[in-house]
Design a protein around this motif. Structure first.
Motif, PDB file in Angstrom:
ATOM      1  N   GLY A   7       0.801  -1.215   0.000  1.00 24.53           N
ATOM      2  CA  GLY A   7       0.000   0.000   0.000  1.00 24.53           C
ATOM      3  C   GLY A   7       0.829   1.257   0.000  1.00 24.53           C
ATOM      4  N   SER A   8       2.151   1.131  -0.255  1.00 27.80           N
ATOM      5  CA  SER A   8       3.030   2.297  -0.249  1.00 27.80           C
ATOM      6  C   SER A   8       2.749   3.173  -1.471  1.00 27.80           C
ATOM      7  CB  SER A   8       4.499   1.858  -0.273  1.00 27.80           C
ATOM      8  OG  SER A   8       4.780   1.011   0.821  1.00 27.80           O
ATOM      9  N   GLY A   9       2.749   4.472  -1.250  1.00 25.01           N
ATOM     10  CA  GLY A   9       2.568   5.413  -2.351  1.00 25.01           C
ATOM     11  C   GLY A   9       1.127   5.611  -2.776  1.00 25.01           C
ATOM     12  N   LEU A  10       0.195   4.863  -2.194  1.00 28.01           N
ATOM     13  CA  LEU A  10      -1.211   5.030  -2.556  1.00 28.01           C
ATOM     14  C   LEU A  10      -1.804   6.203  -1.776  1.00 28.01           C
ATOM     15  CD1 LEU A  10      -2.449   1.328  -2.619  1.00 28.01           C
ATOM     16  CD2 LEU A  10      -1.770   2.749  -4.546  1.00 28.01           C
ATOM     17  N   THR A  11      -2.362   7.147  -2.480  1.00 27.32           N
ATOM     18  CA  THR A  11      -2.986   8.303  -1.844  1.00 27.32           C
ATOM     19  C   THR A  11      -4.421   8.431  -2.328  1.00 27.32           C
ATOM     20  OG1 THR A  11      -2.158   9.757  -3.598  1.00 27.32           O
ATOM     21  CG2 THR A  11      -0.807   9.550  -1.608  1.00 27.32           C
ATOM     22  N   ARG A  12      -5.247   9.016  -1.497  1.00 23.45           N
ATOM     23  CA  ARG A  12      -6.660   9.182  -1.835  1.00 23.45           C
ATOM     24  C   ARG A  12      -6.817  10.366  -2.780  1.00 23.45           C
ATOM     25  NH1 ARG A  12     -11.160   7.207   0.737  1.00 23.45           N
ATOM     26  NH2 ARG A  12     -13.121   8.241   0.206  1.00 23.45           N
ATOM     27  N   PRO A  13      -7.354  10.166  -3.968  1.00 25.53           N
ATOM     28  CA  PRO A  13      -7.550  11.289  -4.877  1.00 25.53           C
ATOM     29  C   PRO A  13      -8.684  12.183  -4.407  1.00 25.53           C
ATOM     30  CG  PRO A  13      -8.571   9.329  -5.785  1.00 25.53           C
ATOM     31  CD  PRO A  13      -7.855   8.897  -4.534  1.00 25.53           C
ATOM     32  N   VAL A  14      -8.621  13.454  -4.767  1.00 28.98           N
ATOM     33  CA  VAL A  14      -9.746  14.332  -4.442  1.00 28.98           C
ATOM     34  C   VAL A  14     -10.931  13.922  -5.301  1.00 28.98           C
ATOM     35  CG1 VAL A  14      -8.226  16.226  -3.807  1.00 28.98           C
ATOM     36  CG2 VAL A  14      -9.077  16.095  -6.132  1.00 28.98           C
ATOM     37  N   THR A  15     -12.115  14.020  -4.731  1.00 29.98           N
ATOM     38  CA  THR A  15     -13.334  13.616  -5.436  1.00 29.98           C
ATOM     39  C   THR A  15     -14.060  14.862  -5.923  1.00 29.98           C
ATOM     40  OG1 THR A  15     -14.555  13.555  -3.346  1.00 29.98           O
ATOM     41  CG2 THR A  15     -13.537  11.514  -4.089  1.00 29.98           C
ATOM     42  N   ILE A  16     -14.490  14.827  -7.172  1.00 31.14           N
ATOM     43  CA  ILE A  16     -15.069  16.015  -7.796  1.00 31.14           C
ATOM     44  C   ILE A  16     -16.376  15.637  -8.477  1.00 31.14           C
ATOM     45  CG2 ILE A  16     -14.655  17.910  -9.406  1.00 31.14           C
ATOM     46  CD1 ILE A  16     -11.620  17.164  -9.145  1.00 31.14           C
ATOM     47  N   SER A  17     -17.446  16.275  -8.071  1.00 31.65           N
ATOM     48  CA  SER A  17     -18.758  16.014  -8.641  1.00 31.65           C
ATOM     49  C   SER A  17     -18.928  16.828  -9.926  1.00 31.65           C
ATOM     50  CB  SER A  17     -19.847  16.390  -7.634  1.00 31.65           C
ATOM     51  OG  SER A  17     -21.106  16.443  -8.252  1.00 31.65           O
ATOM     52  N   HIS A  18     -19.100  16.130 -11.056  1.00 26.14           N
ATOM     53  CA  HIS A  18     -19.226  16.775 -12.356  1.00 26.14           C
ATOM     54  C   HIS A  18     -20.560  17.503 -12.479  1.00 26.14           C
ATOM     55  CE1 HIS A  18     -19.574  16.395 -16.974  1.00 26.14           C
ATOM     56  NE2 HIS A  18     -18.712  17.345 -16.707  1.00 26.14           N
ATOM     57  N   ARG A  19     -20.491  18.807 -12.732  1.00 25.03           N
ATOM     58  CA  ARG A  19     -21.669  19.675 -12.879  1.00 25.03           C
ATOM     59  C   ARG A  19     -22.552  19.671 -11.633  1.00 25.03           C
ATOM     60  NH1 ARG A  19     -23.599  18.549 -19.181  1.00 25.03           N
ATOM     61  NH2 ARG A  19     -21.491  18.360 -20.037  1.00 25.03           N
ATOM     62  N   GLY A  20     -21.962  19.272 -10.496  1.00 20.91           N
ATOM     63  CA  GLY A  20     -22.677  19.372  -9.228  1.00 20.91           C
ATOM     64  C   GLY A  20     -23.726  18.327  -8.986  1.00 20.91           C
ATOM     65  N   VAL A  21     -23.720  17.234  -9.774  1.00 19.82           N
ATOM     66  CA  VAL A  21     -24.711  16.182  -9.559  1.00 19.82           C
ATOM     67  C   VAL A  21     -24.011  14.880  -9.208  1.00 19.82           C
ATOM     68  CG1 VAL A  21     -26.415  17.202 -11.102  1.00 19.82           C
ATOM     69  CG2 VAL A  21     -24.759  15.583 -12.013  1.00 19.82           C
ATOM     70  N   ALA A  22     -24.763  13.964  -8.635  1.00 17.85           N
ATOM     71  CA  ALA A  22     -24.248  12.639  -8.285  1.00 17.85           C
ATOM     72  C   ALA A  22     -25.370  11.631  -8.505  1.00 17.85           C
ATOM     73  CB  ALA A  22     -23.783  12.597  -6.827  1.00 17.85           C
ATOM     74  N   GLU A  23     -25.095  10.651  -9.389  1.00 15.75           N
ATOM     75  CA  GLU A  23     -26.102   9.628  -9.694  1.00 15.75           C
ATOM     76  C   GLU A  23     -27.456  10.246 -10.057  1.00 15.75           C
ATOM     77  OE1 GLU A  23     -22.843   7.447  -7.915  1.00 15.75           O
ATOM     78  OE2 GLU A  23     -23.912   9.177  -7.146  1.00 15.75           O
ATOM     79  N   GLU A  24     -27.418  11.302 -10.887  1.00 15.50           N
ATOM     80  CA  GLU A  24     -28.632  11.945 -11.408  1.00 15.50           C
ATOM     81  C   GLU A  24     -29.566  12.412 -10.283  1.00 15.50           C
ATOM     82  OE1 GLU A  24     -30.431   9.234 -14.171  1.00 15.50           O
ATOM     83  OE2 GLU A  24     -28.843   9.479 -15.658  1.00 15.50           O
ATOM     84  N   ASN A  25     -28.978  13.028  -9.245  1.00 13.79           N
ATOM     85  CA  ASN A  25     -29.783  13.437  -8.097  1.00 13.79           C
ATOM     86  C   ASN A  25     -30.376  14.840  -8.239  1.00 13.79           C
ATOM     87  OD1 ASN A  25     -27.466  14.940  -7.877  1.00 13.79           O
ATOM     88  ND2 ASN A  25     -27.093  14.473  -5.714  1.00 13.79           N
ATOM     89  N   GLY A  26     -30.291  15.411  -9.423  1.00  9.25           N
ATOM     90  CA  GLY A  26     -30.864  16.734  -9.622  1.00  9.25           C
ATOM     91  C   GLY A  26     -30.538  17.276 -10.994  1.00  9.25           C
ATOM     92  N   VAL A  27     -30.840  18.550 -11.178  1.00  9.54           N
ATOM     93  CA  VAL A  27     -30.536  19.229 -12.436  1.00  9.54           C
ATOM     94  C   VAL A  27     -29.120  19.771 -12.361  1.00  9.54           C
ATOM     95  CG1 VAL A  27     -31.222  21.041 -14.049  1.00  9.54           C
ATOM     96  CG2 VAL A  27     -32.959  19.865 -12.669  1.00  9.54           C
ATOM     97  N   GLN A  28     -28.322  19.480 -13.362  1.00  8.70           N
ATOM     98  CA  GLN A  28     -26.933  19.919 -13.387  1.00  8.70           C
ATOM     99  C   GLN A  28     -26.811  21.421 -13.160  1.00  8.70           C
ATOM    100  OE1 GLN A  28     -25.263  20.512 -17.542  1.00  8.70           O
ATOM    101  NE2 GLN A  28     -26.819  18.959 -17.993  1.00  8.70           N
ATOM    102  N   ASN A  29     -25.769  21.806 -12.422  1.00 10.56           N
ATOM    103  CA  ASN A  29     -25.424  23.218 -12.201  1.00 10.56           C
ATOM    104  C   ASN A  29     -26.518  24.012 -11.501  1.00 10.56           C
ATOM    105  OD1 ASN A  29     -22.722  23.587 -13.278  1.00 10.56           O
ATOM    106  ND2 ASN A  29     -23.581  23.137 -15.290  1.00 10.56           N
ATOM    107  N   THR A  30     -27.293  23.336 -10.655  1.00 10.49           N
ATOM    108  CA  THR A  30     -28.316  24.040  -9.880  1.00 10.49           C
ATOM    109  C   THR A  30     -28.037  23.876  -8.389  1.00 10.49           C
ATOM    110  OG1 THR A  30     -29.825  22.136  -9.858  1.00 10.49           O
ATOM    111  CG2 THR A  30     -30.063  23.729 -11.669  1.00 10.49           C
ATOM    112  N   ILE A  31     -28.562  24.808  -7.614  1.00  5.24           N
ATOM    113  CA  ILE A  31     -28.276  24.810  -6.175  1.00  5.24           C
ATOM    114  C   ILE A  31     -28.888  23.603  -5.451  1.00  5.24           C
ATOM    115  CG2 ILE A  31     -28.682  26.092  -4.030  1.00  5.24           C
ATOM    116  CD1 ILE A  31     -28.373  28.662  -5.688  1.00  5.24           C
ATOM    117  N   PRO A  32     -30.143  23.200  -5.728  1.00  7.02           N
ATOM    118  CA  PRO A  32     -30.676  22.011  -5.047  1.00  7.02           C
ATOM    119  C   PRO A  32     -29.834  20.762  -5.291  1.00  7.02           C
ATOM    120  CG  PRO A  32     -32.456  23.240  -6.081  1.00  7.02           C
ATOM    121  CD  PRO A  32     -31.186  23.857  -6.569  1.00  7.02           C
ATOM    122  N   ALA A  33     -29.346  20.579  -6.515  1.00  6.34           N
ATOM    123  CA  ALA A  33     -28.512  19.415  -6.808  1.00  6.34           C
ATOM    124  C   ALA A  33     -27.195  19.491  -6.041  1.00  6.34           C
ATOM    125  CB  ALA A  33     -28.244  19.329  -8.308  1.00  6.34           C
TER     126      ALA A  33
END
Length: 595
Positions: free
Chosen positions: A333-359
């Motif tokens: 497990g040497s050298g393995l680091t956790r990458p930063v996670t980035i939600s594309h257009r602010g949605v995850a698994e189609e949980n809302g409308v892209q680029n909107t505040i509720p999503a």
């Protein structure tokens, strides 16, 4: 089917009678590619661009390159010609090496001499036809003529994703690939005819078409299909056996499980490479059998010379040492680091409308490091959170952001994924993110309608605020990268690249790279310059693991929940069996001929 099995068994017998020679040929060419040709071509591209003061090539600056940087264009064209010649030489070495090995006449000196004679047969007028031929056979590189140089010529995955979103575009894509596949099958004998029988390129194309007429090509396609099935099933059963064995060994206390895990992982790599060479050798014989009978007895089998054993032994010791050391650190497990996670257009698994505040609020519950979102300039020179250059897809209104004021835009309702939400201004979105303490990755979208002062106004209104919030900015337009870095050097600005064919070289603080052309070499070079690399848009768990194995700094995804669980599985597993399985998924075997 009996004929197919008989032929494949004969070709396999040919391989095992000369297996050392084939390993030396294929591994030797692989080392030449990885250590010499690929680095040289990347360095050449980078040097040519740097000499012309050009940090990148994209659709944005093609016109400028052609009209204002003639020497750069000439340099790149010369490099393309050299690339074609090197690829042709590789094919010549493979095909000539195959024939010489099966005829018990192989020697390094003779292989170099005959490949040089073949190269002398090339005429300048043949180069455009050769380029067309290589494009046509690309669908078959994984089965027959795979080389690291040619296999890197690929269409980025996001283009396929775009083409599949429209039924008309999808139909066009299918028709295009059907035509390319048929042409590739019919013309696949072109290179063997040029190399074995010294045909000129045009004559070889005509002859290949003649040899494969009246469905004669179907006989080798059927054999290749059976070969592919046999290879896939064999490799799958082998991986299953290793995984099961390691699962049992993980039950034992002490260091025994770790030692066996190193052995098993090394065995996975060695057997995978051997099976790849076996498959590639048989595939070549299948295709070439249309013009040459390799099943005939070529005479008494000559024993491999001492130098072959010596070379293979030294190569095995060197490669084996590197593999064992790498496997030791990987399993630890040497050298393995956790990458930063980035939600594309602010949605995850189609949980809302892209680029909107509720999503964004729903996505925040999954704890992304960043929420990636997009902004456009409006008619009244403000900024609205929106990805597309047209509002029709989300709102049904056939207008662009530049045709409406911010007040008009924020009254519109967007619909997507069974959700609806108001379009937000950048101020509204930024305020909501700050209340949640959610960091943003802000993509600045540009169009020809943008005002001249857009970047100055963006930096004046939001620059210091973005820095205080530890947000990042990125853009597909390199002018945004240079402009913002000049206006505010403290801003962290990344350059979005849809494809990769040179070393990273720009004033950007990092890169957002389309994942299908992103490789470890690019990431390593970026890290050497202390730049970060994010990959987009990664929605498949196996690809997520590939990105982590290549030490990418961050992953942009539409499926944030799946990314979180994949990271936990990849980094958190204490089972050596699961780490071996993750390696198999992260570094899949080529499944074809890769010298």
């Amino acid at each position: 089917m009996k004929v197919i099995w008989r032929n494949l068994c004969q070709y396999s017998k040919n391989f095992w009678q000369h297996w050392i020679s084939f390993i030396i040929l294929f591994v030797g060419m692989d080392l030449a590619n990885q250590l010499i040709f690929i680095p040289l071509f990347r360095l050449a591209t980078t040097y040519i661009l740097q000499a012309g003061g050009i940090p990148f090539i994209s659709y944005q600056n093609i016109g400028i390159l052609v009209t204002q940087h003639t020497m750069v264009v000439i340099g790149l064209l010369v490099e393309l010609v050299l690339l074609l010649l090197v690829i042709y030489w590789q094919f010549a070495c493979l095909l000539l090496g195959l024939r010489l090995i099966l005829a018990n006449q192989i020697s390094f000196k003779r292989l170099m001499k005959e490949s040089w004679l073949v190269m002398q047969n090339i005429r300048p007028g043949s180069l455009p036809l050769m380029l067309l031929y290589f494009v046509l056979v690309l669908p078959f590189v994984d089965l027959v003529f795979r080389t690291p140089l040619l296999s890197k010529v690929q269409i980025p995955e996001f283009i396929f994703d775009f083409m599949t979103r429209s039924n008309m575009l999808l139909a066009g894509l299918i028709v295009f690939y059907v035509i390319i596949t048929i042409l590739g099958i019919r013309l696949i004998l072109t290179l063997p005819l040029m190399i074995y029988q010294r045909y000129r390129t045009r004559d070889a194309l005509v002859a290949s078409w003649r040899f494969t007429q009246k469905l004669k090509w179907w006989q080798y396609v059927k054999q290749l299909i059976v070969l592919g099935i046999v290879t896939t099933v064999s490799l799958g059963l082998f991986y299953l056996l290793i995984y099961g064995l390691q699962t049992v060994m993980d039950l034992f206390p002490g260091k025994l499980a770790f030692i066996i895990a190193i052995f098993n992982l090394t065995l996975v790599q060695v057997i995978s490479e051997l099976l790849t060479i076996w498959t590639g050798t048989i595939a070549l014989q299948v295709v070439i059998s249309l013009i040459d009978d390799f099943s005939a007895d070529k005479g008494q089998i000559r024993k491999n010379s001492w130098w072959g054993w010596a070379f293979l032994t030294l190569l095995a010791i060197f490669a084996g040492g590197l593999i064992v050391v790498n496997n030791y650190y990987y399993l630890k497990g040497s050298g393995l680091t956790r990458p930063v996670t980035i939600s594309h257009r602010g949605v995850a698994e189609e949980n809302g409308v892209q680029n909107t505040i509720p999503a964004m609020k729903r996505t925040h519950r999954l704890h992304p490091t960043y929420v990636e979102m997009d902004i456009h300039e409006t008619k009244d020179h403000q900024f609205v959170v929106l990805h597309d250059e047209n509002l029709k897809k989300l709102t049904g209104i056939n207008k662009t952001p530049h045709e409406l004021t911010l007040a008009q835009l924020t009254k519109l309702t967007a619909r997507e994924n069974g959700h609806r939400a108001k379009i937000a201004s950048f101020d509204q979105y930024l305020n909501a993110a700050e209340k949640l303490h959610q960091k943003l990755l802000i993509e600045v979208k540009t169009t020809p309608a943008d005002s001249k002062g857009m970047l100055k106004r963006f930096n004046r209104q939001y620059g210091n605020r973005i820095i205080q919030d530890h947000d990042l900015v990125h853009s597909l337009d390199y002018r945004v990268v240079t402009g913002l870095k000049q206006l505010n050097p403290k801003l962290k600005v990344l350059y979005i690249q849809p494809y990769n064919f040179s070393y990273p070289q720009s004033i950007a603080d990092g890169y957002s790279m389309e994942y299908s052309t992103l490789n470890f070499e690019f990431i390593q070079q970026a890290h050497h310059q202390k730049d970060m690399v994010y990959s987009w848009t990664v929605n498949d768990a196996d690809v997520m693991k590939q990105m982590m194995y290549n030490h990418v700094d961050g992953i942009i995804t539409d499926n944030l929940g799946e990314l979180n669980s994949t990271i936990d599985d990849y980094l958190g597993s204490q089972s050596y069996a699961n780490r071996i399985l993750n390696f198999i998924l992260a570094v899949p075997s080529s499944g074809g001929l890769e010298p």
